[in-house]
Design a protein around this motif. Sequence first.
Motif, PDB file in Angstrom:
ATOM      1  N   PRO A  89       0.834  -1.213   0.000  1.00  0.00           N
ATOM      2  CA  PRO A  89       0.000   0.000   0.000  1.00  0.00           C
ATOM      3  C   PRO A  89       0.861   1.252   0.000  1.00  0.00           C
ATOM      4  O   PRO A  89       1.959   1.268   0.555  1.00  0.00           O
ATOM      5  CB  PRO A  89      -0.805  -0.114   1.298  1.00  0.00           C
ATOM      6  CG  PRO A  89      -0.055  -1.080   2.149  1.00  0.00           C
ATOM      7  CD  PRO A  89       0.724  -1.972   1.227  1.00  0.00           C
ATOM      8  N   ARG A  90       0.377   2.293  -0.631  1.00  0.00           N
ATOM      9  CA  ARG A  90       1.101   3.561  -0.685  1.00  0.00           C
ATOM     10  C   ARG A  90       0.984   4.289   0.635  1.00  0.00           C
ATOM     11  O   ARG A  90      -0.035   4.235   1.297  1.00  0.00           O
ATOM     12  CB  ARG A  90       0.530   4.439  -1.796  1.00  0.00           C
ATOM     13  CG  ARG A  90       0.822   3.841  -3.160  1.00  0.00           C
ATOM     14  CD  ARG A  90       0.613   4.836  -4.212  1.00  0.00           C
ATOM     15  NE  ARG A  90       1.671   5.842  -4.073  1.00  0.00           N
ATOM     16  CZ  ARG A  90       2.049   6.635  -5.037  1.00  0.00           C
ATOM     17  NH1 ARG A  90       1.471   6.583  -6.195  1.00  0.00           N
ATOM     18  NH2 ARG A  90       2.999   7.522  -4.856  1.00  0.00           N
ATOM     19  N   SER A  91       2.012   5.006   0.974  1.00  0.00           N
ATOM     20  CA  SER A  91       2.026   5.803   2.188  1.00  0.00           C
ATOM     21  C   SER A  91       0.996   6.920   2.068  1.00  0.00           C
ATOM     22  O   SER A  91       0.833   7.509   1.005  1.00  0.00           O
ATOM     23  CB  SER A  91       3.420   6.401   2.372  1.00  0.00           C
ATOM     24  OG  SER A  91       3.389   7.479   3.262  1.00  0.00           O
ATOM     25  N   GLN A  92       0.321   7.206   3.165  1.00  0.00           N
ATOM     26  CA  GLN A  92      -0.634   8.313   3.165  1.00  0.00           C
ATOM     27  C   GLN A  92       0.073   9.633   2.900  1.00  0.00           C
ATOM     28  O   GLN A  92      -0.482  10.523   2.279  1.00  0.00           O
ATOM     29  CB  GLN A  92      -1.382   8.379   4.493  1.00  0.00           C
ATOM     30  CG  GLN A  92      -2.487   9.417   4.485  1.00  0.00           C
ATOM     31  CD  GLN A  92      -3.323   9.381   5.749  1.00  0.00           C
ATOM     32  OE1 GLN A  92      -3.167   8.508   6.587  1.00  0.00           O
ATOM     33  NE2 GLN A  92      -4.216  10.333   5.874  1.00  0.00           N
TER      34      GLN A  92
ATOM     35  N   ILE B 273       2.417  10.109   0.808  1.00  0.00           N
ATOM     36  CA  ILE B 273       2.587  10.236  -0.636  1.00  0.00           C
ATOM     37  C   ILE B 273       1.249  10.390  -1.342  1.00  0.00           C
ATOM     38  O   ILE B 273       1.107  11.184  -2.264  1.00  0.00           O
ATOM     39  CB  ILE B 273       3.379   9.035  -1.192  1.00  0.00           C
ATOM     40  CG1 ILE B 273       4.818   9.114  -0.683  1.00  0.00           C
ATOM     41  CG2 ILE B 273       3.356   9.007  -2.716  1.00  0.00           C
ATOM     42  CD1 ILE B 273       5.658   7.911  -1.009  1.00  0.00           C
ATOM     43  N   SER B 274       0.236   9.634  -0.901  1.00  0.00           N
ATOM     44  CA  SER B 274      -1.051   9.684  -1.597  1.00  0.00           C
ATOM     45  C   SER B 274      -1.895  10.902  -1.228  1.00  0.00           C
ATOM     46  O   SER B 274      -2.670  11.385  -2.050  1.00  0.00           O
ATOM     47  CB  SER B 274      -1.845   8.398  -1.339  1.00  0.00           C
ATOM     48  OG  SER B 274      -2.114   8.253   0.039  1.00  0.00           O
ATOM     49  N   ALA B 275      -1.771  11.396  -0.005  1.00  0.00           N
ATOM     50  CA  ALA B 275      -2.553  12.565   0.423  1.00  0.00           C
ATOM     51  C   ALA B 275      -1.726  13.415   1.383  1.00  0.00           C
ATOM     52  O   ALA B 275      -2.013  13.483   2.575  1.00  0.00           O
ATOM     53  CB  ALA B 275      -3.850  12.110   1.089  1.00  0.00           C
TER      54      ALA B 275
ATOM     55  N   GLN C 225       3.389  19.365   0.714  1.00  0.00           N
ATOM     56  CA  GLN C 225       3.355  19.458  -0.747  1.00  0.00           C
ATOM     57  C   GLN C 225       4.015  20.753  -1.235  1.00  0.00           C
ATOM     58  O   GLN C 225       4.789  20.739  -2.188  1.00  0.00           O
ATOM     59  CB  GLN C 225       1.918  19.385  -1.252  1.00  0.00           C
ATOM     60  CG  GLN C 225       1.794  19.326  -2.762  1.00  0.00           C
ATOM     61  CD  GLN C 225       2.412  18.067  -3.355  1.00  0.00           C
ATOM     62  OE1 GLN C 225       2.202  16.979  -2.874  1.00  0.00           O
ATOM     63  NE2 GLN C 225       3.189  18.229  -4.402  1.00  0.00           N
TER      64      GLN C 225
ATOM     65  N   LYS D  43       7.654  15.421  -6.967  1.00  0.00           N
ATOM     66  CA  LYS D  43       7.122  14.080  -6.739  1.00  0.00           C
ATOM     67  C   LYS D  43       7.607  13.611  -5.375  1.00  0.00           C
ATOM     68  O   LYS D  43       8.798  13.495  -5.124  1.00  0.00           O
ATOM     69  CB  LYS D  43       7.572  13.131  -7.842  1.00  0.00           C
ATOM     70  CG  LYS D  43       6.977  11.761  -7.721  1.00  0.00           C
ATOM     71  CD  LYS D  43       7.364  10.893  -8.908  1.00  0.00           C
ATOM     72  CE  LYS D  43       6.758   9.509  -8.772  1.00  0.00           C
ATOM     73  NZ  LYS D  43       7.190   8.643  -9.886  1.00  0.00           N
TER      74      LYS D  43
ATOM     75  N   SER E  57       7.716  10.831  -3.823  1.00  0.00           N
ATOM     76  CA  SER E  57       8.445   9.574  -3.655  1.00  0.00           C
ATOM     77  C   SER E  57       9.886   9.650  -4.154  1.00  0.00           C
ATOM     78  O   SER E  57      10.619   8.671  -4.076  1.00  0.00           O
ATOM     79  CB  SER E  57       7.710   8.431  -4.362  1.00  0.00           C
ATOM     80  OG  SER E  57       7.622   8.695  -5.751  1.00  0.00           O
TER      81      SER E  57
END
Length: 113
Positions: free
Chosen positions: A3-6, A8-10, A16, A58, A60
């Motif tokens: 699963p993607r890290s929160q 990174i995803s949000a 950001q 980005k 990641s």
Amino acid sequence: MPPRSQLISAPPSAVQEAIKRLGNNPRTARLRRNLSHAVLAAKLGVDRHVIADAENGKLSTSAGVYVGMLWAMNLLSSLADVANPKNDEEGLALSGLDENERARQGRGPSNAF
């Protein structure tokens, strides 16, 4: 696929924005030196898309890529103040340490079980 890290995803908006600034600054330096993504990437031994990802914020992208970009453009000294403990006013206040004091050295792992 893991699963993607929160983060990174949000990511929080402050994170950001900071990562976008972190990418924009090396981009400006690269353009001032008239370097293409391909030339800078070749100096680091990475694909040109890695440089573009870093410049576009980005999340990641490896910290090593950012450090490498700075190194390749002779800007590595600009990292000296990033998270410098002497500039951590909140941490110093919470710890009660004078800026000249050092944390105690550990004695290593204990074998007392």
